[in-house]
Write a protein that holds these residues in place. Sequence first.
Motif, PDB file in Angstrom:
ATOM      1  N   THR A 171       0.802  -1.230   0.000  1.00  0.00           N
ATOM      2  CA  THR A 171       0.000   0.000   0.000  1.00  0.00           C
ATOM      3  C   THR A 171       0.831   1.274   0.000  1.00  0.00           C
ATOM      4  N   GLY A 172       2.052   1.198   0.502  1.00  0.00           N
ATOM      5  CA  GLY A 172       2.865   2.403   0.643  1.00  0.00           C
ATOM      6  C   GLY A 172       2.482   3.243   1.848  1.00  0.00           C
ATOM      7  N   ASP A 173       1.599   2.729   2.684  1.00  0.00           N
ATOM      8  CA  ASP A 173       1.134   3.470   3.862  1.00  0.00           C
ATOM      9  C   ASP A 173       2.194   3.394   4.963  1.00  0.00           C
ATOM     10  N   GLU A 174       2.803   4.522   5.303  1.00  0.00           N
ATOM     11  CA  GLU A 174       3.887   4.582   6.284  1.00  0.00           C
ATOM     12  C   GLU A 174       3.437   4.146   7.676  1.00  0.00           C
ATOM     13  N   ARG A 175       2.142   4.221   7.926  1.00  0.00           N
ATOM     14  CA  ARG A 175       1.632   3.820   9.236  1.00  0.00           C
ATOM     15  C   ARG A 175       2.011   2.386   9.547  1.00  0.00           C
ATOM     16  N   TYR A 176       1.928   1.512   8.555  1.00  0.00           N
ATOM     17  CA  TYR A 176       2.260   0.112   8.781  1.00  0.00           C
ATOM     18  C   TYR A 176       3.746  -0.070   9.085  1.00  0.00           C
ATOM     19  N   LEU A 177       4.593   0.709   8.448  1.00  0.00           N
ATOM     20  CA  LEU A 177       6.028   0.606   8.704  1.00  0.00           C
ATOM     21  C   LEU A 177       6.367   1.105  10.103  1.00  0.00           C
ATOM     22  N   ILE A 178       5.700   2.164  10.534  1.00  0.00           N
ATOM     23  CA  ILE A 178       5.899   2.681  11.892  1.00  0.00           C
ATOM     24  C   ILE A 178       5.519   1.616  12.920  1.00  0.00           C
ATOM     25  N   LEU A 179       4.397   0.961  12.692  1.00  0.00           N
ATOM     26  CA  LEU A 179       3.961  -0.094  13.608  1.00  0.00           C
ATOM     27  C   LEU A 179       4.894  -1.298  13.548  1.00  0.00           C
TER      28      LEU A 179
END
Length: 310
Positions: A171-179
């Motif tokens: 997805t490219g959603d940085e939220r998942y990488l932060i988590l």
Amino acid sequence: MLKNIKRYIVIPIAILSLALSFIFGYFTGISQITYSENPIIQYIENPKPFTVENVNMPVTYYGTINGKYIGYQITPHNVNDEARKCFYKYLKLKNEDQEKAKNCLKRGLFLTEYLISQSEEETVNLNGTNITFIIWRYNFDYPEYNLSKGWAGSLCQAGCLKTLYLAYNTTGDERYLILANKALNAFKVPVERGGLLKIRKRNNKTYYWYPEYASNNPPYVLNGFITSVIWIGEFANKTNNKNANFLYREGVKSIKAFISDYDDNDWSYYDALGHRCNKHYEHLHRLQMLWLYNLTKDEIFLKYYNKWKE
């Protein structure tokens, strides 16, 4: 890996009312996103509070363990396993069948959001530095290793780490990488402080071990530790994360230091308590030795691959 699961099934869950408000991000503020490059693919819309969704959830049947009935449980370990399968199917199908790919992505993200809603965030101070991490705990006792409700384990944690990375990658959603980085932090925190790190000693040296069944005196199951180390290493390679690389290298050192404890001539032990592997785990140990040899080119792993029989 959980060796006493009798069978793994997927059954429909009709009522997830209150939990779904968390799952889809009602309280975390996740909004629907569409991709201009491929408008077919999109996140699940935030539902209204208390809505009921007709979805499938992975449910594990444990039956009775050591006289205690565990029954059916939704475990984070098997949820993250199912989520990863969905992401892999999406990546395989996205250029072949967009409709099927969309459904795989939708399901993978749904399961990922469920995992996020079930994680616990904690902060501890280690040597003057605050470390915030998220961790997944089991809401039932596991009598096989005298674990009480609220126990955690490295294999589940590493699986959730991998799931979060795949959610980010698709997805490219940085939220998942932060988590994902917060999930990684649990491996830096001692078990005694609520994390997944145990220090083992041998010949006046200390080694890192991430127990599959975390407790003050864990059984030190081998296969779950090896898989956790490898998946942490994968995360390090894909993200250039220095902490992950350090944890991976320390894990490999520990495997090399203790591998002889699991040697039973032409067979292997499942854990440090002297339980011999069944055929399934013996086969898995051999594959893991070959896996580690291919990653490290260290002859010690090739030695045990050739020594242990299927």
